[in-house]
Design an enzyme around this catalytic site. Structure first.
Site, mmCIF file in Angstrom:
data_model
loop_
_atom_site.group_PDB
_atom_site.id
_atom_site.type_symbol
_atom_site.label_atom_id
_atom_site.label_comp_id
_atom_site.label_asym_id
_atom_site.label_seq_id
_atom_site.Cartn_x
_atom_site.Cartn_y
_atom_site.Cartn_z
ATOM 1 N N GLU A 147 41.982 21.797 -50.896
ATOM 2 C CA GLU A 147 42.509 20.516 -51.369
ATOM 3 C C GLU A 147 42.520 19.479 -50.248
ATOM 4 O O GLU A 147 42.237 18.300 -50.480
ATOM 5 C CB GLU A 147 43.919 20.692 -51.948
ATOM 6 N N TYR A 161 50.476 15.444 -54.872
ATOM 7 C CA TYR A 161 49.345 16.121 -55.494
ATOM 8 C C TYR A 161 49.122 17.520 -54.914
ATOM 9 O O TYR A 161 49.015 18.508 -55.652
ATOM 10 C CB TYR A 161 48.057 15.307 -55.355
ATOM 11 N N ASP A 220 44.906 14.730 -60.017
ATOM 12 C CA ASP A 220 43.978 14.186 -59.023
ATOM 13 C C ASP A 220 43.135 13.096 -59.689
ATOM 14 O O ASP A 220 43.431 12.669 -60.814
ATOM 15 C CB ASP A 220 43.101 15.301 -58.429
#
Length: 339
Positions: free
Chosen positions: A43, A126, A144
């Site tokens: 990520e 997030y 996202d």
């Protein structure tokens, strides 16, 4: 009232057949969850970097730093060198700091809930939701860029971004199923990447078409609505490639703050707020390179010449070593000087 019941089940049924195979994922049907370290690393890498690039770089980074402990104990210089070419180098520092905090504060064990994850360096709304849902199966609302696009179209959110983010998260929560939260989050990502694309969304093949407020309409491509784009500023400067008799080039460690902070680079100035070294006026003009950053366009004049002088605060490196350790901008300048 728009129906949402059944949305998650329909999407998960599609995901079970069409899930992207990515090196950091646990595929549907494997009866396991992804490693939280792998989720964190992927990520962070995926922020402002394409999936295609991360697919290649993720295994390389993992070879060097296979687990949290190895990353936490590694010198920062090694972490930054391994990150070269991925851009946005503050992410690498934050990742390193996060690994250290996890080792120091949690004994190397990831907390499962979003609040505890968000207390770690470099982890925001997030990333904490993604780790919580994907690695631990928690009912976190993951949003996202791909998921934003899906939700704005399904719920027909016409407010401009980024002001619409809170509304989008609320609509995203309404669509969630009662189980398989990690698979669901990744299914939404895949839907946005493969079907509900920014341009020419493939509404005919969409597994949740019947739930979407704008499916098949001209309006679909206009969502999400973005605020007026800020004009990119052009900044000019100079980079210097000094060469020794044995072919080595002079490199330097950049200041910790500012662009490419703490990374290995080339001497120079003007483009980064530092003065252009006086020696630049005595060197041969090797041409120019252009490099695009988020809010600025860098136009760099490359100066080069031989020297037998002391490196000062710099370090001599052979070109291949320098290429492997420096961000793309400096590699471009180096190539220009050597061509």
């Amino acid at each position: 009232m728009r129906k949402t019941e059944g949305f998650g089940a329909a999407l998960l049924a599609w995901y079970d057949t069409h899930a992207r195979v990515l090196p950091w994922r646990a595929q549907p049907g494997e009866n396991r969850r992804a490693d939280p370290y792998h989720v964190l690393l992927s990520e962070v890498m995926l922020q402002q970097t394409t999936v295609a690039v991360v697919e290649k770089r993720f295994p390389q980074f993992l070879d060097q730093f296979p687990d949290l402990k190895t990353l936490a104990e590694a010198p920062e210089a090694d972490v930054m060198a391994a990150w070269a070419g991925l851009g946005y180098y503050r992410r690498a520092r934050s990742l390193h700091a996060c690994a250290k905090a996890l080792m120091a504060q949690h004994g190397g064990v990831f907390p499962q809930d979003e609040k505890a994850l968000k207390a770690l360096p470099g982890i925001g709304d997030y990333t904490s939701a993604a780790i919580s849902a994907i690695a631990f199966g928690e009912p976190a609302v993951v949003v996202d860029g791909n998921i934003e696009r899906v939700v704005t179209r399904v719920a027909r959110v016409t407010d401009e971004m980024p002001g619409a983010k809170k509304l989008i998260k609320g609509e995203a929560a309404k669509l969630m199923p009662d189980a398989r939260f990690g698979d669901y989050a990744q299914a939404m990502m895949d839907l946005g990447a493969r079907v509900c694309r920014p341009k020419a969304p493939d509404c005919l093949l969409c597994p949740v078409r019947s739930y979407c407020a704008v499916a098949g309409s001209a309006e679909a491509e206009s969502l999400p609505r973005k605020a007026h784009k800020r004009k990119r500023k052009t900044v000019q400067g100079v980079m210097i490639v000094l060469r020794r008799e044995d072919g080595a080039v002079l490199c330097e460690e950049r200041p910790a703050d500012g662009l490419f902070g703490g990374m290995l680079g080339l001497p120079g100035g003007g483009w980064d707020g530092r003065a252009v070294p006086e020696v630049a006026a005595t060197l041969r003009d090797a041409g120019g390179v252009t490099h695009i950053l988020t809010h600025r366009r860098l136009e760099i004049d490359v100066k080069t010449g031989p020297t037998d002088g002391s490196p000062g605060d710099g370090v001599w490196m052979q070109p291949d070593e320098a290429r492997a350790a420096m961000p793309t901008l400096f590699v471009k300048a180096l190539e220009r000087a050597l061509s």
